[in-house]
Design an enzyme around this catalytic site. Sequence first.
Site, PDB file in Angstrom:
ATOM      1  N   HIS A   1       0.832  -1.207   0.000  1.00 62.80           N
ATOM      2  CA  HIS A   1       0.000   0.000   0.000  1.00 62.80           C
ATOM      3  C   HIS A   1       0.869   1.261   0.000  1.00 62.80           C
ATOM      4  O   HIS A   1       0.579   2.232  -0.705  1.00 62.80           O
ATOM      5  CB  HIS A   1      -0.876   0.052   1.256  1.00 62.80           C
ATOM      6  CG  HIS A   1      -1.836  -1.084   1.412  1.00 62.80           C
ATOM      7  ND1 HIS A   1      -1.735  -2.020   2.425  1.00 62.80           N
ATOM      8  CD2 HIS A   1      -2.936  -1.434   0.695  1.00 62.80           C
ATOM      9  CE1 HIS A   1      -2.735  -2.884   2.337  1.00 62.80           C
ATOM     10  NE2 HIS A   1      -3.472  -2.560   1.298  1.00 62.80           N
TER      11      HIS A   1
ATOM     12  N   SER B   1       0.105  -8.988   1.609  1.00 63.01           N
ATOM     13  CA  SER B   1      -1.352  -8.912   1.673  1.00 63.01           C
ATOM     14  C   SER B   1      -1.765  -8.735   3.128  1.00 63.01           C
ATOM     15  O   SER B   1      -1.143  -9.328   4.020  1.00 63.01           O
ATOM     16  CB  SER B   1      -1.968 -10.196   1.120  1.00 63.01           C
ATOM     17  OG  SER B   1      -3.335 -10.280   1.485  1.00 63.01           O
TER      18      SER B   1
HETATM   19  P1  AMP Z   1      -6.541  -3.775  -0.341  1.00 67.87           P
HETATM   20  O1  AMP Z   1      -6.296  -3.000   0.916  1.00 67.87           O
HETATM   21  O2  AMP Z   1      -6.167  -5.209  -0.244  1.00 67.87           O
HETATM   22  O3  AMP Z   1      -7.928  -3.547  -0.901  1.00 67.87           O
HETATM   23  O4  AMP Z   1      -5.536  -3.178  -1.415  1.00 67.87           O
HETATM   24  C1  AMP Z   1      -5.523  -1.806  -1.709  1.00 67.87           C
HETATM   25  C2  AMP Z   1      -4.649  -1.578  -2.918  1.00 67.87           C
HETATM   26  O5  AMP Z   1      -3.322  -2.035  -2.635  1.00 67.87           O
HETATM   27  C3  AMP Z   1      -5.118  -2.345  -4.158  1.00 67.87           C
HETATM   28  O6  AMP Z   1      -4.925  -1.529  -5.309  1.00 67.87           O
HETATM   29  C4  AMP Z   1      -4.193  -3.542  -4.168  1.00 67.87           C
HETATM   30  O7  AMP Z   1      -4.001  -4.082  -5.458  1.00 67.87           O
HETATM   31  C5  AMP Z   1      -2.924  -2.919  -3.651  1.00 67.87           C
HETATM   32  N1  AMP Z   1      -2.011  -3.939  -3.099  1.00 67.87           N
HETATM   33  C6  AMP Z   1      -2.317  -4.894  -2.197  1.00 67.87           C
HETATM   34  N2  AMP Z   1      -1.248  -5.683  -1.962  1.00 67.87           N
HETATM   35  C7  AMP Z   1      -0.249  -5.225  -2.761  1.00 67.87           C
HETATM   36  C8  AMP Z   1       1.108  -5.621  -2.992  1.00 67.87           C
HETATM   37  N3  AMP Z   1       1.656  -6.668  -2.370  1.00 67.87           N
HETATM   38  N4  AMP Z   1       1.835  -4.909  -3.885  1.00 67.87           N
HETATM   39  C9  AMP Z   1       1.281  -3.846  -4.537  1.00 67.87           C
HETATM   40  N5  AMP Z   1       0.008  -3.416  -4.363  1.00 67.87           N
HETATM   41  C10 AMP Z   1      -0.738  -4.096  -3.483  1.00 67.87           C
END
Ligand code: AMP
Length: 283
Positions: A37, A185
């Site tokens: 993030h 993640s």
């Molecule tokens: P989330 O909080 O899981 O909904 O993710 C928010 C944003 O962060 C989304 O655009 C995801 O694709 C991105 N994101 C999550 N994990 C990663 C990662 N390991 N590398 C790059 N972007 C990420």
Amino acid sequence: MNVISGIAEMQSAAEELRRSGKRIGMVPTMGFLHEGHLSLMRIARSHADAVVTSIFVNPTQFGPAEDFEKYPRDIERDTRLAASAGTAILFVPTVAEMYPDGYATYASVDRITDVLEGKVRPGHFRGVATVVAKLFHCAAPHVAVFGQKDAQQVAVLRRMTLDLNFPVEIIVGPIVREADGLAMSSRNVYLSPEERRQSTVLHRSLAKAGELIRAGERRAGVLIGAMSDLIAAQAAAKVDYISVADADTLKELQVLAQGASVLLSLAVRFGATRLIDNSLVNL
Ligand code: AMP
């Protein structure tokens, strides 16, 4: 950094930024922030004057049997991290204000949501497209940054942005990984130590498929076979899907043609935890 939870207050702040000629960059997240993030916030900062990061665990993108209630949350830590990565406004709307009683409007993107994640998680992308459309109306960004980690989400949001005429440029940030290759993640905290050890198989199987392609293999079936053999060797891992698809249409490929842009992607369950990963290969 300013923390805003009211939608009207966010809209006034965005209007004020725009009136003073500032470019707004947005990074939508569900919080429990990690380096993935933060990398998106830094990318947003390099394309904009003010970064709005949103934290909203969006109920409409979770299925009834999914982890909405127990999704990890730590707003104090997130506030510190977002500020450290250059966020100017942390937008943390409430479920009650985002989806008040009587709420009835959804954005649903056809076709590309029928496969991969959309097939296994019916309704997921309808929730994602809806919340991102709403967040765009709240923060009025010029650019928004999303992670390649969720490759199908990027395809869906590009389509939604184009189809609904949002004047927002979509930028994609690369997947940020742990030292052993596991894609970062928020859900990785669910893994037991043994599952965590076995979870590197997602990245290893993508790397194996990449090696085979570099060595000349063009049959999708052979790539999928090699990946599933690696995963089958991990006792705790259960494959949801392994896909070799056209990167734009997300249609499954039989053979990788010269010049193709190919998305290798997979979802694997470790007990109740479901992990996804992918890699893009341009031939
Ligand atoms: P989330 O909080 O899981 O909904 O993710 C928010 C944003 O962060 C989304 O655009 C995801 O694709 C991105 N994101 C999550 N994990 C990663 C990662 N390991 N590398 C790059 N972007 C990420």
